[in-house]
Write a protein that holds these residues in place. Structure first.
Motif, PDB file in Angstrom:
ATOM      1  N   SER A   4      43.408  39.489  41.955  1.00 51.33           N
ATOM      2  CA  SER A   4      42.043  39.842  41.544  1.00 51.33           C
ATOM      3  C   SER A   4      41.588  39.109  40.284  1.00 51.33           C
ATOM      4  O   SER A   4      40.410  38.760  40.165  1.00 51.33           O
ATOM      5  CB  SER A   4      41.908  41.354  41.346  1.00 51.33           C
ATOM      6  N   TRP A   5      42.497  38.867  39.353  1.00 51.78           N
ATOM      7  CA  TRP A   5      42.082  38.209  38.119  1.00 51.78           C
ATOM      8  C   TRP A   5      41.528  36.799  38.337  1.00 51.78           C
ATOM      9  O   TRP A   5      40.478  36.478  37.788  1.00 51.78           O
ATOM     10  CB  TRP A   5      43.216  38.195  37.104  1.00 51.78           C
ATOM     11  N   PRO A   6      42.187  35.945  39.125  1.00 49.75           N
ATOM     12  CA  PRO A   6      41.607  34.604  39.291  1.00 49.75           C
ATOM     13  C   PRO A   6      40.229  34.632  39.946  1.00 49.75           C
ATOM     14  O   PRO A   6      39.335  33.868  39.558  1.00 49.75           O
ATOM     15  CB  PRO A   6      42.618  33.855  40.152  1.00 49.75           C
ATOM     16  N   VAL A   7      40.022  35.523  40.880  1.00 46.86           N
ATOM     17  CA  VAL A   7      38.719  35.633  41.542  1.00 46.86           C
ATOM     18  C   VAL A   7      37.665  36.090  40.537  1.00 46.86           C
ATOM     19  O   VAL A   7      36.586  35.496  40.432  1.00 46.86           O
ATOM     20  CB  VAL A   7      38.788  36.613  42.745  1.00 46.86           C
ATOM     21  N   GLN A   8      37.984  37.121  39.759  1.00 47.79           N
ATOM     22  CA  GLN A   8      37.031  37.636  38.777  1.00 47.79           C
ATOM     23  C   GLN A   8      36.735  36.592  37.702  1.00 47.79           C
ATOM     24  O   GLN A   8      35.605  36.474  37.230  1.00 47.79           O
ATOM     25  CB  GLN A   8      37.566  38.923  38.148  1.00 47.79           C
TER      26      GLN A   8
END
Length: 147
Positions: free
Chosen positions: A90-94
């Motif tokens: 989720s962090w890379p997408v966000q």
């Protein structure tokens, strides 16, 4: 802003970019518990965007000598965030959505042989300090994190 974190001798930090492997850059220990602060680096500015913790409540689990999962490393890499997706996904997408260049993660062991400060309590205290200064929680936290 968070002077109370200075007493913790076991601490560290790492940088993470959306193209990195979170498993590879994370240098937090797997077998210790504490809190972590996530700063976003964007267009030359730094902003605290998340305050997190590891260790399920710890009340008895660690004190009773039992091993529990969810150490700092486990929580940082495999912990759930946003739409209940693991942080490593989720962090890379966000970061791409928000145009964040990198994250600077600072972690602190608050519960070990020297200190017995429960991460849940420390996280709540840090969020209250942040809210008293800025009138809100960091943007990747939820207001429910205050309880």
């Amino acid at each position: 802003m968070f002077d109370e974190l200075e007493k913790y001798t076991k601490q560290g930090n790492f940088f993470y970019q959306a193209t990195d492997s979170l498993e590879e850059v994370c240098n937090a220990p797997s077998d210790q518990y504490g809190v972590f602060l996530v700063y976003a680096l964007k267009r030359g500015r730094v902003e605290l965007i998340y305050i997190g913790k590891s260790g399920v409540d710890l009340l008895g689990a660690v004190e009773g000598g039992e091993h529990i999962s969810d150490g700092l490393r486990d929580n940082l890499v495999e912990g759930l965030h946003f739409d209940e997706t693991r942080r490593k996904n989720s962090w890379p997408v966000q970061m791409l959505i928000e145009d964040i260049e990198a994250l600077h993660v600072h972690w602190y062991v608050t519960y070990d042989g020297k200190f017995k400060d429960r991460p849940k309590y420390i996280k709540s205290k840090l969020l209250q300090i942040y809210q008293s200064i800025y009138g809100k929680t960091p943007r990747w936290n939820f207001s429910s994190d205050l309880t």
